[in-house]
Design a protein around this motif. Sequence first.
Motif, short mmCIF file in Angstrom:
data_model
loop_
_atom_site.label_atom_id
_atom_site.label_comp_id
_atom_site.label_asym_id
_atom_site.label_seq_id
_atom_site.Cartn_x
_atom_site.Cartn_y
_atom_site.Cartn_z
N UNK A 237 53.78 37.66 -8.50
CA UNK A 237 53.70 38.40 -7.25
C UNK A 237 54.59 39.65 -7.27
N UNK A 238 55.60 39.64 -8.14
CA UNK A 238 56.53 40.77 -8.22
C UNK A 238 56.28 41.61 -9.47
N UNK A 239 55.22 41.29 -10.22
CA UNK A 239 55.01 41.92 -11.52
C UNK A 239 54.83 43.43 -11.41
N UNK A 240 53.93 43.88 -10.56
CA UNK A 240 53.65 45.31 -10.52
C UNK A 240 54.87 46.10 -10.08
N UNK A 241 55.58 45.58 -9.10
CA UNK A 241 56.80 46.26 -8.65
C UNK A 241 57.80 46.36 -9.78
N UNK B 261 46.12 38.58 -12.18
CA UNK B 261 46.82 38.73 -10.89
C UNK B 261 46.75 40.17 -10.40
N UNK B 262 46.94 41.14 -11.32
CA UNK B 262 46.86 42.54 -10.91
C UNK B 262 45.45 42.91 -10.47
N UNK B 263 44.45 42.33 -11.13
CA UNK B 263 43.07 42.58 -10.70
C UNK B 263 42.87 42.11 -9.26
N UNK B 264 43.38 40.94 -8.96
CA UNK B 264 43.25 40.42 -7.60
C UNK B 264 44.07 41.24 -6.61
N UNK B 265 45.25 41.66 -7.03
CA UNK B 265 46.14 42.42 -6.15
C UNK B 265 45.51 43.75 -5.73
N UNK B 266 44.83 44.40 -6.67
CA UNK B 266 44.28 45.73 -6.38
C UNK B 266 42.75 45.74 -6.27
#
Length: 669
Positions: free
Chosen positions: A543-547, A625-630
């Motif tokens: 959940x904090x990966x992109x940041x 996870x990034x695919x789902x996030x964006x």
Amino acid sequence: MNRSSRLVRLLTIAFGTALAAFTPLSAHAQVPASVLAAAQHPVDEAPLETPVFKAGIATIEGIVVGLPEGQEQTNKLTVQCFYDNPVTNIQESYQITSDQQGRFKLDIPMVCNGQVLFRTDDYNHYIYLSPGNTSTIYLDLSAKTNGAKWVLFDGANAALNNQIDALSSIRIINYDAYDAYLSSIAGMSLDDYKKYIDKQYDTAMVAVETLNPTPNAKRLKQLELQHERLHDLFFATNDLKNATEAQKDQSGQDNQQVVIPQPDKAYYNFLASSPINDPFSLYIALYGNNINSCKYLMPKRSRINLGNPKPAYLAHIKATQPLTAQEIEYADYLIAEHFDNWSPKRLKAFRKGLTDYTTSLEKTGKLSEEAQAAVALFKTQLNDKNTKAEALLTALIECINSPAIRDLKLPQETMISFAPLLEPSRKDSAFQAGVKAFTRTYQPIMNALQAKATTQEPLDYLASIIGTNQGLVFDLITTQNASKNLETKTPLSDAALDLLADLGNPFYKAYLTDLNDALKVELEAKRSQGGYYIRTAPEVPVDSLFAALIKPYAGKAILVDFWNTWCGPCRSAMKSLDPAKPDLAAQGVVFLYLADESSPLDTWHNMIPDIHGEHYRLTSDEMQHLRQQFGIKGIPFYLVIDKQGVKTYESLGFPGVEAIKNEVGKVSK
């Protein structure tokens, strides 16, 4: 340029391009009288030579003549040449700007006599060049102004090239009126489309006869039309779909998905009498692309790599490699462990585990009709007692990965019920470490054998259509398949090159070995230049990966590029953006490239030296996870992040250089 050409320089093995160093000519000089006479009355000096593979440099020299007095200093011309290499199916591009006297010279590596697309602002035609020879082109601007023939040739292939202007207008499809073409074919069946193309082809062939070209020019133009016909028939499904969609757009109908039936084997019967195996086809630029199309005639079927070495490959290694006694034991163990060699007891337990899994799916009560159909299809294979373990596991993975099942996002804990059955029967950790080391050592050989096996089915399918499994088309399919690695900057293994020795012509292995060696030198040079940085993803909750990924670049504008090495549009977009990157970098913009494990590690390492910026190769779970996030539905996918770490822009697909510059420019100031 026709739609089949890929206007991306994928690999260039060039030995330098330079301005000609020959005697200056006045900018307002005229075309020599002998050249004018030869152009007006072209004569074949000799019958066409059968093309023979022999790598060499074809030279094109040119000059602009007929300029009005006083325009000498503005006499500059940008020339581009594109060569479609039939051995690799890679389009190689070259560009040069003339000197102030209008002179230019390009050296173009070729593998045999053939066509090269010659392009300026006012001239865009295929011309014939020959390795080891020089062709000269005169661009007479005074003649152009007067509406006379203004492009004239001298030197090698002059008689052929001087007839291009008249012959080039003869086409099966007029792409200058593409919308009208789509309108004329909308609603056609595949058989109707084939009849339509054949009628257009017959008309074009008559037009060639009417112009009465020299025998050589006539033969090559007719051969070009034959390959244009093949190309159009290969792309029938694509064009019929485009035609139907265009018709719907014009009528204002809803945009439902257009489905065009895939051609069956009978559709491709035109290949049996085609020049697909004719060596003279090497003269024609479309030939390499048509060879490539022959790889994809067979109906698509899924291929899943289960990571279990095939017994045939291990037997090959035992027969050809100087193995130690311990290595022979490892090979025999892996052969015995292969799915197809399981004992009846182990296979029965495996079937029970699969049955339990399908039952758990059905008990969820959440299966749609499509999902139920996917499960039923798998159960049909499961209930067939003749289906072996490898085929069952492949069918299970296809079932799980079908959109209907995958979209349910069901837990897969029941996989555990049969997962232990996939564990090695011998648990000795030291022995298993030796097995893994053995597999790593001989993996290149197994990969090469797998690649050969993967390509064999399409070859057999093609052979059943054209009535032979021998000839140039089969050689070039093999060399083009081997060359795919070169497109992604991945050197070929010795094992892959050795398989080329099975082909009858030693040229293939020697030529691709030379390209391979040149690529290795290029990669080493790129690595030493720097400008790219390999980073490791921070160990933080997803959940904090992109940041965490963008944190090191706080206070700077960031262009985030989601990509993978296998993505052609991703690579093409990078090349398009590359010239703009220095100016953006000068504004403090950071280029952040995110790939995942679907990009082979070696290929990724080899490609990124060409891509200046910050590079991360994420795990599949991290990328998911990034695919789902964006909400990423495909790649390339772009984000623009401002200096405060806020997303200001996103794009699925490359929006163009200017759009990227504008969006990044908004946040980089």
